[in-house]
Design a protein around this motif. Structure first.
Motif, short mmCIF file in Angstrom:
data_model
loop_
_atom_site.label_atom_id
_atom_site.label_comp_id
_atom_site.label_asym_id
_atom_site.label_seq_id
_atom_site.Cartn_x
_atom_site.Cartn_y
_atom_site.Cartn_z
N HIS A 26 17.88 21.66 26.96
CA HIS A 26 17.27 22.85 27.57
C HIS A 26 18.32 23.65 28.35
CE1 HIS A 26 14.58 25.41 29.88
NE2 HIS A 26 13.60 25.02 29.07
N PRO A 27 18.29 24.96 28.24
CA PRO A 27 19.28 25.79 28.96
C PRO A 27 19.27 25.58 30.48
CG PRO A 27 17.64 27.17 27.81
CD PRO A 27 17.46 25.77 27.34
N PRO A 118 2.11 25.16 39.03
CA PRO A 118 0.97 24.56 38.34
C PRO A 118 1.37 23.96 36.98
CG PRO A 118 0.29 26.59 39.37
CD PRO A 118 1.77 26.49 39.57
N ALA A 119 2.24 24.63 36.25
CA ALA A 119 2.64 24.11 34.93
C ALA A 119 3.31 22.75 35.05
CB ALA A 119 3.56 25.10 34.23
N GLU A 215 7.94 16.83 25.02
CA GLU A 215 7.26 18.09 25.37
C GLU A 215 6.94 18.15 26.86
OE1 GLU A 215 5.14 18.78 20.99
OE2 GLU A 215 3.97 17.91 22.61
N VAL A 216 6.55 17.00 27.42
CA VAL A 216 6.26 16.92 28.86
C VAL A 216 7.51 17.28 29.68
CG1 VAL A 216 5.77 15.28 30.75
CG2 VAL A 216 4.37 15.26 28.67
N TRP A 218 10.29 18.93 28.55
CA TRP A 218 10.74 20.29 28.23
C TRP A 218 9.90 21.34 28.97
CZ3 TRP A 218 14.91 21.20 24.89
CH2 TRP A 218 15.14 22.55 24.57
N ALA A 219 8.60 21.12 28.99
CA ALA A 219 7.70 22.11 29.61
C ALA A 219 8.01 22.29 31.10
CB ALA A 219 6.24 21.67 29.43
N ASP A 222 10.96 24.64 31.18
CA ASP A 222 10.48 25.98 30.82
C ASP A 222 9.85 26.67 32.03
OD1 ASP A 222 11.25 26.04 28.15
OD2 ASP A 222 9.23 25.89 27.33
N TRP A 225 12.42 27.70 34.51
CA TRP A 225 13.21 28.84 34.04
C TRP A 225 12.47 30.15 34.29
CZ3 TRP A 225 18.19 28.67 32.01
CH2 TRP A 225 18.68 29.90 31.53
N LEU A 226 11.21 30.19 33.88
CA LEU A 226 10.46 31.43 34.04
C LEU A 226 10.33 31.79 35.53
CD1 LEU A 226 8.85 33.64 32.44
CD2 LEU A 226 6.81 32.46 33.25
N GLU A 230 14.03 33.69 35.63
CA GLU A 230 13.47 35.02 35.34
C GLU A 230 12.74 35.62 36.54
OE1 GLU A 230 14.21 36.48 32.65
OE2 GLU A 230 14.90 34.82 31.39
N MET A 232 9.75 34.89 37.94
CA MET A 232 8.31 35.14 37.77
C MET A 232 7.49 33.93 38.24
SD MET A 232 8.07 37.10 34.05
CE MET A 232 6.29 36.81 33.89
N PRO B 118 3.27 23.44 23.90
CA PRO B 118 2.85 22.27 24.68
C PRO B 118 2.27 22.66 26.04
CG PRO B 118 4.89 21.76 23.56
CD PRO B 118 4.61 23.23 23.31
N PHE B 122 -1.21 21.46 27.70
CA PHE B 122 -1.28 20.75 28.99
C PHE B 122 -2.23 21.49 29.95
CE2 PHE B 122 3.40 19.39 28.16
CZ PHE B 122 2.97 18.42 27.27
N ALA B 219 -0.99 29.94 33.82
CA ALA B 219 0.06 29.12 33.19
C ALA B 219 0.14 29.38 31.68
CB ALA B 219 -0.21 27.63 33.45
N LEU B 226 7.52 33.26 28.38
CA LEU B 226 8.83 32.64 28.18
C LEU B 226 9.13 32.48 26.68
CD1 LEU B 226 11.27 31.36 29.74
CD2 LEU B 226 10.28 29.15 29.07
#
Lengths: 251, 251
Positions: A26-27, A118-119, A215-216, A218-219, A222, A225-226, A230, A232, B118, B122, B219, B226
């Motif tokens: 992941h970046p 929350p994510a 996925e857990v 990575w999310a 993500d 990052w946002l 970014e 947000m 994902p 979630f 979310a 993203l």
């Protein structure tokens, strides 16, 4: 056409999932380890990642709660104490809080998780629910991201010590400790999956479980990052300056 | 110091949560309704939002499963049939699939949810787990985002019809129908919460439930932004061209 694999073929398929989907790719990690993060981005990462640390012993307890095999429970137990601590060992969660201390956070704020995205909560809680609801084999297979963790932790320790003057040996203790713990746990879980995934369905379910776990992870990046690259952040999420100990907020 | 509110004060506090946190405020919605999305961004939205549509009748069944009050179950039941359909009514999920049909998707691909982000899974599954695990009052209160839905749906219908030549009356049928359904449901749930949140703890739990639900909705749009605005889709997530009916993929 999906066919039955030998244990070696299954292991190779599991390792391919890591090579393609583990969050070392992941970046955000490249940015974190390469010195590209601001201190507030590192804070956001540590604050949110606490949610993941905090849920690990719960998911391990959930696994043990549905395990009728005493030997497996005996083997699994140290995962809980590795994180929660016992007797002279302070445990991984305490070591994580030393990291958030070092970043200036108030402990109650971190532990309360009210500033976490929350994510992040949804992803980490999805992991707990997965382990509670799926088969024991899938629960064990979902832990196999530890196969790929040591390389990431080595990169993190050296990268963060090199690039950030607010990171020292004391706050990377969590990762140093995991360099010993993760390989032992991963070897056991891999052997378990190799021996117990004996039908096509069980093998595919094991691959799906490991994919789910990537996925857990990575999310969570993500979401970071946002929110903090970014810029947000979701309503109510941590903003720089919040949740700090007074001495640090004033600094 | 938190104090006991009158029903009117509680309603005002609930409505403030909507005013501050409902996903009509998310930049993805401004982009979607204002004509700023590409067709692939609209597709990504419809594909991911299907996960939310699909889980609604499950969360309503989860609520009924733990409700000992026959009157409340009788009142709640139509929420399931509104989405699943019954007899001559095709239901909201079928209407959503008419929307994804109109965007060129293969139905099996949409329903299988393998291309969904994902983070979408979630968040939507967190909603189902919340309703399963929290009190009945909190489960009801979490439905109160419907108070704020009609304005959003009106804006969506007119905005999307105006701005996108691939959107017509047939594919916005889901939203037209919700203009009738949501206010009736929201009025019932609001009355229930006003009458049943009688302690400070119950009132605070109701506010927290509605906040949680706004987080579930927000979310989902964060994840879309993203992946498909910043172009950072998670590994395995839908990419333009995937999951389309052959006739559309060839067009």
């Amino acid at each position: 056409m999906t066919k039955l694999m030998t244990p070696d073929e299954l292991e190779a398929a599991l390792r391919r999932i890591g090579a393609e989907r583990y969050h070392n790719l992941h970046p955000f990690h490249r940015k974190l380890h390469g010195g590209g993060c601001t201190i507030d981005q590192v804070r956001a990462w540590a604050l949110n990642r606490y949610c993941y640390q905090a849920i690990i012993p719960q998911k391990d307890a959930a696994l043990m709660a549905r395990c009728e095999d005493r030997e497996l429970r005996r083997e699994w137990l140290h995962r809980i104490t590795d994180h929660d601590g016992l007797d002279g060992n302070e445990g991984g969660i305490e070591r994580w809080l030393v990291l958030t201390d070092g970043l200036g956070f108030d402990r109650d704020y971190v532990v309360g998780r009210t500033g976490a995205l929350p994510a992040t909560r949804f992803a980490t809680e999805a992991y707990l629910h997965w382990v509670t609801e799926k088969s024991l084999l899938e629960a064990v297979a979902s832990s196999l991201t530890e196969l790929f963790a040591p390389k990431l932790h080595e990169e993190r320790i050296s990268g963060m010590l090199e690039h950030y003057d607010f990171i020292d040996e004391r706050v990377v203790a969590y990762f140093r400790k995991r360099l010993d713990q993760a390989p032992r746990d991963a070897a056991f879980a891999l052997d378990y999956v190799r021996r117990n995934a004996r039908t096509i369905e069980q093998q595919q379910a094991s691959l799906r479980a490991l994919t789910f776990k990537t996925e857990v992870l990575w999310a969570q990046l993500d979401a970071l990052w946002l929110a903090y690259v970014e810029d947000m952040p979701a309503p109510g999420a941590w903003r720089p300056g919040e949740g700090m100990r007074e001495v640090d907020a004033a600094a």
